[in-house]
Structure formats: structure tokens, C-alpha cells
Design an enzyme around this catalytic site. Sequence first.
Site, PDB file in Angstrom:
ATOM      1  N   GLU A   1      25.893  42.066 -47.685  1.00 32.14           N
ATOM      2  CA  GLU A   1      26.373  43.328 -48.242  1.00 32.14           C
ATOM      3  C   GLU A   1      27.591  43.024 -49.107  1.00 32.14           C
ATOM      4  O   GLU A   1      28.506  42.331 -48.653  1.00 32.14           O
ATOM      5  CB  GLU A   1      26.760  44.304 -47.121  1.00 32.14           C
ATOM      6  CG  GLU A   1      27.261  45.639 -47.632  1.00 32.14           C
ATOM      7  CD  GLU A   1      27.810  46.526 -46.517  1.00 32.14           C
ATOM      8  OE1 GLU A   1      28.225  47.655 -46.822  1.00 32.14           O
ATOM      9  OE2 GLU A   1      27.840  46.078 -45.349  1.00 32.14           O
TER      10      GLU A   1
ATOM     11  N   LYS B   1      33.420  41.736 -41.418  1.00 28.60           N
ATOM     12  CA  LYS B   1      34.007  42.086 -42.706  1.00 28.60           C
ATOM     13  C   LYS B   1      34.807  43.382 -42.628  1.00 28.60           C
ATOM     14  O   LYS B   1      35.799  43.540 -43.338  1.00 28.60           O
ATOM     15  CB  LYS B   1      32.911  42.205 -43.766  1.00 28.60           C
ATOM     16  CG  LYS B   1      32.534  40.889 -44.399  1.00 28.60           C
ATOM     17  CD  LYS B   1      31.697  41.060 -45.642  1.00 28.60           C
ATOM     18  CE  LYS B   1      30.350  41.642 -45.345  1.00 28.60           C
ATOM     19  NZ  LYS B   1      29.466  41.663 -46.531  1.00 28.60           N
TER      20      LYS B   1
ATOM     21  N   ARG C   1      24.948  33.844 -33.581  1.00 29.92           N
ATOM     22  CA  ARG C   1      26.074  34.130 -34.461  1.00 29.92           C
ATOM     23  C   ARG C   1      27.120  33.038 -34.285  1.00 29.92           C
ATOM     24  O   ARG C   1      27.364  32.566 -33.173  1.00 29.92           O
ATOM     25  CB  ARG C   1      26.660  35.496 -34.098  1.00 29.92           C
ATOM     26  CG  ARG C   1      27.917  35.876 -34.871  1.00 29.92           C
ATOM     27  CD  ARG C   1      28.531  37.122 -34.264  1.00 29.92           C
ATOM     28  NE  ARG C   1      29.821  37.433 -34.854  1.00 29.92           N
ATOM     29  CZ  ARG C   1      30.035  38.394 -35.733  1.00 29.92           C
ATOM     30  NH1 ARG C   1      29.029  39.155 -36.112  1.00 29.92           N
ATOM     31  NH2 ARG C   1      31.238  38.622 -36.225  1.00 29.92           N
TER      32      ARG C   1
END
Length: 687
Positions: free
Chosen positions: A224, A454, A444
Site C-alpha cells: 500500500e 506503517k 512475519r
Amino acid sequence: MEIKDFCFASDSTPPLSVIVAAKVASLTLPPPTAADSASLPAFVFSNGLKVQGTYVLLRYIGRVAILYGQDPFQSSQIDQWLDYAPVLSVGSEFENACNFIDNYLQSRTFLVEHSLSIADIAIWSGLAGNGLRWESWRKSKKFPNLVRWFNSIFDEYSDALNEVISTYVGKKGSGKPAAAKPKGQQVVSRDNPEKGKASSRLSSSEIDLPDAEIGKVCLRFAPEPSGYLHIGHSKAALLNQYFAQRYKGQMIIRFDDTNPSKESNEFVHNLLKDIEALGIKYETVTHTSDYFPRLMEMAESLIRQGKAYVDDTPREQMQKERMDGIESKCRSNSVEENLKLWKEMIKGSERGLQCCVRGKLDMQDPNKSLRDPVYYRCNPVPHHRIGSKYKIYPTYDFACPFVDSVEGITHALRSSEYHDRNAQYDRIQADMGLRKVHIYEFSRLNMVYTILSKRHLRWFVENGRVDGWDDARFPTVQGIARRGLKIEALVQFILEQGASKNLNLMEWDKLWTINKKIIDPVCPRHTAVIEEQRVPLTLTNGPEQPFVRIIQRHKKYEGAGEKATTYTNRIWIDHADAESISVNEEITLMDWGNAIVKEIEKDQDGKVTHLSGVLHLEGSVKTTKLKLTWLPDTSELVNLTLVDFDYLITKKKVILHLWTLELFVVFLLKRVQLCDSLKLVYSDFSS
């Protein structure tokens, strides 16, 4: 004495120079066998004796085939090139190394004297081992002398070298061809991982994608554009590239730009910049916003089919109802009423702004992600690519399964934090009537003392806690690169983690250790002392007039360049070094020679304030205990500040919720200085 066995680690790069030397020398080596990952390449002889190490084996072949010089001086020259050859495997130094060798070969046919030696073979193999990187330079006109030399060797031994390159370059292990699948499609399987394997860069055991077919795999890395690429994203990007290469498939970059409130062209630009820095190769770049018209059509189709509805329940109430499994009052609205409100949403009217589109899944499902998730929301903020054309935007949960399917993605790699939403992904795709995309989970990447969300990193930027997204304390690719990390170290660190699903908390020390191994062979050496803690050493028989010598910045790497060092009869050393010296002790002054300290002066507190001694340049550096760096006492010294960065936060393992972030920072963000500043005196700053 016959070579009985030739072995090297099955998960390492083959010792190309050894294999090339054997081919050139017409020395028959037995078929290579696999050794464990910690083993060095080795020859085992018929009498049971063994030698190991790439350059040890290369020197052995050189002596057998008379490729190791005609006299001790030539052998020493060859050794210098063998020491230099590893630089060609350091990605950031490859071009500089090519330039250095190109200049050296300007009036030479071979690297040492007038005949082929293992020095030529080591450098030739280092270039060939870089595969496409070297081939691209070879086709250019930038290094004409180097290309001429490379081609002349290749032409002379073309049959042998073509065989070596096709078998070993770009591969790991023995380079033996994979067994062919008898019938049907070529599929990589756990039972026989060699079938169709395109590469083997991950340190962990091979992990297969479900139902993956060679040449038909298509993956995507879909960030994103709401921040810079960080170390966690790097893992996702590199794993996608790894599987694309392994299955001889494709990889695309897609920007999931569905939230105009947080996204910008700045982030798009820097994400692409960081992707390029990581060496990620992709087919094309797409945007979810390219599919907005089709996504709107799909949403309206689901409304007409009764698989979605428009809801005007306030957000807080909706969240509570989802947690409690309570159906919305709007869930039973007619299709006509839903379409009417949908049109209000498209217009962005006051009534439309109160609504959202929700999927009609299962409000009683134990997996709360299936409790009628939101598909579309109103947002009047202009989009960074398409401006104010739309007033509604799809959620990631709705857009991702749609775009993955229509773009031909075969496997969607998602970190394990999305595990509970995988069922939602599959269900939405099924309701849309689209081709199923396989999901593969990987763990992760979690680092100690580090936040990788983020949204949370944005808080630090927007509240002025850091200088920007490239702050040297940030876990972004640009941040850690600014701190001194080489990109190839980051790539190696991530690939060593593999594609495992096991969660772990990684230490930063391991990453910096890898980085040190990369930069230490090529990094220029400079000298500095702490200004407030320096002690003068007077050399009574030192030079009356200062003189200058030009010395290498790195003793084992000419590519680091040279520096001018001034020699005077009064020099500076660090206070800690001065405290460790005894009267009449012989010490070594680096890049000068030995000296004997005759007098030590101290103040009333016992602190050393001055040393006196004499040069003893005929002394042996092997007999001294202390080897000290020093600076001349001249006006040429430059003051600088050394910054030692600490972690942004003090808690080793961080578990955050967005609504507790500010409270968390109040308690954990260091109010003291985030770095220690030491004023230094530095001799060769300008160089």
C-alpha cells in the site's frame, strides 16, 4: 596421488574457479558430491589425505598444471589477485572492481607476466559467476580491455568453459541436471524437490507452493503506498521473487491504492526506488485503482444477487455488533433499497456518506472476519492518481481477492498476521464467481526493539519523533541503508530466514554481522581519536620536519584508494591506549613502526597527560603487545562528530494496538538523547 573425491556444500555456490581450472588444465575431477552446509570445498585423495578451501584447491591445481608462476615473485603476484578476486562477489563493489581490472589490463594480455595463470582463472570465474550482471556489462563498451581479456580466454577454451557455465553458473549444489518427470505436467513436489527447481537461495529446506506448475506461476508484491518500504516488506518482496524464479514464473508489482487519505505519489516513487535497490525483478507495475470501474460493477452485482447490502449503522455500533454476532438492521433491506443507497454513495451525497457496503456472509461464524465485512466506504478525499473522480473506494479485503484473480495471480503470499482473514479471502472470491487463488502463508519478520506497522511508523514521522521516513533509526530500507547497511546484507539476512511459517523475534546483531562481513574486505580505513581524551606522545628522535607518505586505505583492497599520512615528532593517541602503556615498553605505531616509551607524565589524579619516547623502527612488530593508531599533531586535522544511534524504543518485544500507541510512546519513547555524540579529531576526512 589421485583425487578420489571432490565435494562442496549442497546449498552453496559451486567453487567455479576450481572447476574452470581443472577443465583448462585437462585435470579430471570425480563427479562432485554434496557436503553439509558448513563444509568448505575439498579434495579427498586416494591415500585418505584431504585439502579444503576454494583457493587452496585452486593453488593445488595451479602447481600440478604449472599455472602458479615460474618463480616465487610471480607466485606472490598471483596470490595478490587471489586475495582480490572475492571483491567480484560484493554487489556494490562489482562495477568498481571491473573498472580497476580494466585499467590494469590496458597494455596486458594476462594478469601476471605473459601466460595464463590461476590469477586469470580466479578473476575470469568471478566475472562469469555473476551471470546476467556481467553479461550486461560484457555487451556494453564500458570495459573494453576487460572484455577483450575475458573473451580471449573464453575463445581459447570455449568447449570446456561453455560446459562449466551451463552446468554451474547461477546454481547451487552439484549442478547435476534434474531428473525429468515421466508424464504429465512438471510440478515441484516435496518428495523430489529437484524437479523443475529454478533456484535454491533460501537457507531453509525447500518449501513448495501448492499446485505450482513450472512456467505457470504468477505472484505479486502488493504494498500500500502509505509509507516507505521497511524490512518486513523486504521479506515479502524477496520471497515472491524467490518463488517466481524457482518456478520460472512471473512476478508483478501492484500498488493497493484504495485509501486516498493515507496515500501519495511520494510513497509510490520511494517504494519503487527501494524495490529496485533490493534487486527485485518484475514484469510490470499495476494499481488496484486501475480496476475501480470493474470493482464497482462487481459490488453492484453482489448487491443485486443479495450477497451484499448497504448499511448505515454508525461505525462504533457496527464494530460492537460484529463482535457480539448481532445482525445489522439493514441486513434484510430489499435489493431496491440497497441499490438506491448505493447510488447515493457513488454521488458522495450527505446520505451516501453515512453508508457503507457490507458483504452478507455469516454473522455467527466464530471467525469474526466473516461477520459481514465492509466492502466499500465513502471518502471525499481526492485520490493521488485519479483525483476526485470517485467518492467511494473498495476496502483491501474486497479488492485484493478480485484483482488477484483477474490479474492471473496463481499464488498470493501473505504473512501469518492475515491467517484469520484467509477464509474471508476465499469466501469473497467464491461469491464473486472468480478463479480461486492459492494462499501461501509465511511468518512475519519481527525485530527486537522495533515497530514494523506503517500506521505506527507514520505516527513517529507526523509527530516529529524522527527526521523522516529515512531516519537512520527507522526500520525502513532507506533508514537502515542510511545507517550504513549494504542492501546485499539485508537480502542475505532475509533469505536466510526462508519461507518458514514459524514465528520468531530476530536480533539486529545478526544483520549487522552479515553487513560487517560484506564491508570489511573493501571498506577504507581511517583514523580518529576522541578530542577531549587525547594524549600527546613526543618522539625525541622523530622527524624534525614533517613528511608525508601515500598509503593504501585498505591493505588488502586497492580499490579503496590511497590516503596521505603525515609523520611528525609529536603525535596524538587515545587516552585509553596511553593508560595501558608501561615505562620502557615497546609499542607498534600502525603504518609507521615500533617506538619505546621512556617517560609517562601524570597529573595529581593519576591521569596520563604526556608520553615521551623514541622511534625503534628496526624493532619487530611481532614482539609488541600494543598496536596503536595515532594522528600527527598538525593543523590539518579535522573536527567531526561521531553519532552512535540507539533504538527508538526501549521495550524488546512490542505488541501494539493503534488506540494505545500514544500512551505507549509516552512511557517507552526515550526522553533522553537518542544518540551519543563524541567530538573527534580526524586526519583524512576529506578523503
